[in-house]
Design an enzyme around this catalytic site. Structure first.
Site, PDB file in Angstrom:
ATOM      1  N   ASP A  15      44.905  48.514  46.529  1.00 14.54           N
ATOM      2  CA  ASP A  15      44.854  47.954  45.178  1.00 14.54           C
ATOM      3  C   ASP A  15      44.645  49.110  44.187  1.00 14.54           C
ATOM      4  O   ASP A  15      45.380  50.100  44.242  1.00 14.54           O
ATOM      5  CB  ASP A  15      43.754  46.878  45.123  1.00 14.54           C
ATOM      6  CG  ASP A  15      43.643  46.171  43.788  1.00 14.54           C
ATOM      7  OD1 ASP A  15      44.490  45.308  43.493  1.00 14.54           O
ATOM      8  OD2 ASP A  15      42.703  46.486  43.032  1.00 14.54           O
TER       9      ASP A  15
ATOM     10  N   HIS B 188      47.452  39.780  49.430  1.00 13.97           N
ATOM     11  CA  HIS B 188      47.061  41.027  48.774  1.00 13.97           C
ATOM     12  C   HIS B 188      45.966  41.794  49.498  1.00 13.97           C
ATOM     13  O   HIS B 188      45.937  43.023  49.458  1.00 13.97           O
ATOM     14  CB  HIS B 188      46.581  40.706  47.352  1.00 13.97           C
ATOM     15  CG  HIS B 188      46.183  41.913  46.569  1.00 13.97           C
ATOM     16  ND1 HIS B 188      47.091  42.876  46.185  1.00 13.97           N
ATOM     17  CD2 HIS B 188      44.967  42.325  46.102  1.00 13.97           C
ATOM     18  CE1 HIS B 188      46.458  43.824  45.503  1.00 13.97           C
ATOM     19  NE2 HIS B 188      45.172  43.515  45.444  1.00 13.97           N
TER      20      HIS B 188
END
Length: 326
Positions: free
Chosen positions: A105, A303
């Protein structure tokens, strides 16, 4: 495991922003692990023992502004140049000249810029979930402001000081649960449902979070760990990363379009908006990541990739690390 691996050790290291908290396990070549938003060193809990067992000194940090690391008051203390220098200071404080850096991320972007700006320190880079896009292009805030039409992109929402804090901090645990669920493969909204990356006018992000159960990768105890950190620290210093994107764009002007030439790895999730929206960035890797060793999209993964699919990610990481030049 054929040999005893010491438990995770926690300590503080002096860094330009004050002190950086590290979680360390194993001995051998240094592998620095950098988390994203809204997480902490704990997001690497499945990787630390595996990397240690594979013969590496695995070190997961709390990024400046998170967890036990220092939290400077100034908003501009969270620009990319500062976070890169924090990473460099950790490597040197551990008595090493170089390291492999792996990020997820925002951590992937921090890792990429660490490799770009300090190639003499970071000999290889692994990127999880967020592809490498070279510095440059239009001013970020202008791009985000144009996204979403009548709705507002979450980055623009996060960039306004105090606004996201007012939503999150009255119920940190509940907000985190919803945010993690919204971007997890097994709990994300169904196709066609309102996109949780956008905010309706006069609404909040959590209005679009799924209700009900936690994603399979997140136990109640895991959620307690994350919530406990942010309940203690608040969210402002973590959100300040978003509030420096225009500063980063200016700071990195000399590197516009620059490739990362060290050996690299990318792992993304096929259901993650970070990989679907940035598909062109992945396709550009022959130019932007000429040292790319391998690129992987995990089918049906969201994610939070190293937590959703730890066994697959660990296998890919250890194989890549083993093949790197000594």
């Amino acid at each position: 495991m054929s040999q005893h691996i010491a438990e995770i050790a926690h300590r503080m290291i002096a860094s330009p922003g004050g002190r950086t908290h590290i979680a360390e396990q194993g001995t051998g070549p240094l592998v620095l692990l950098v988390h994203g938003f809204p997480e902490s060193w704990y997001s690497w809990r499945h990787q630390l023992p595996v990397l240690a067992a594979a013969g590496y000194r695995a070190v997961a940090i709390d990024v400046r502004g998170y967890g036990r690391s220092s939290k400077p008051a100034a908003t501009d203390a969270y620009r990319m140049l500062d976070l890169v220098e924090d990473n460099v200071s950790v490597v040197h404080a551990l008595g090493e000249d170089s390291a492999v850096v792996i990020g997820h991320d925002w951590g992937a972007t921090i890792a990429a810029n660490s490799a770009l700006l300090r190639p003499e320190v970071f000999r290889a880079v692994g990127l999880l979930s967020v592809p490498y896009t070279p510095p440059g292009g239009p001013r970020p805030s202008d791009v985000f402001a144009q996204m979403g039409g009548d709705e507002e992109f979450y980055v623009s929402y996060f960039q306004e000081p105090g606004r996201a804090e007012a939503e999150i901090e009255p119920d940190v645990r509940g907000w985190l649960a919803g945010f993690y669920a919204a971007l997890s493969a097994d709990t994300m909204p169904a196709p066609g449902a309102p996109d949780p990356h956008f905010v309706s006018r006069a609404a909040t992000l959590r209005d679009r979070f799924p209700g009900g159960r936690l994603p399979d990768w997140l136990s109640e105890r895991d959620l307690d760990v994350y919530a406990g950190e942010f309940e203690r620290t608040g969210l402002t210093t973590a959100l300040n990363r978003y509030r420096n994107m225009d500063r980063d764009w200016e700071d990195l002007a000399a590197f516009h379009g620059a490739p990362i030439t060290q050996p690299s790895l990318f792992i993304g999730g096929s259901l993650d908006a970070s990989t679907t929206w940035l598909a062109d960035a992945i396709n550009a890797y022959p130019v932007t990541l000429p040292g790319l060793v391998s690129s992987h999209l995990l089918d049906g993964c969201g994610h939070w990739i190293q937590q959703e699919r730890p066994d697959e990610v660990n296998r890919l990481l250890t194989a890549w690390l083993a093949a790197l030049p000594g």
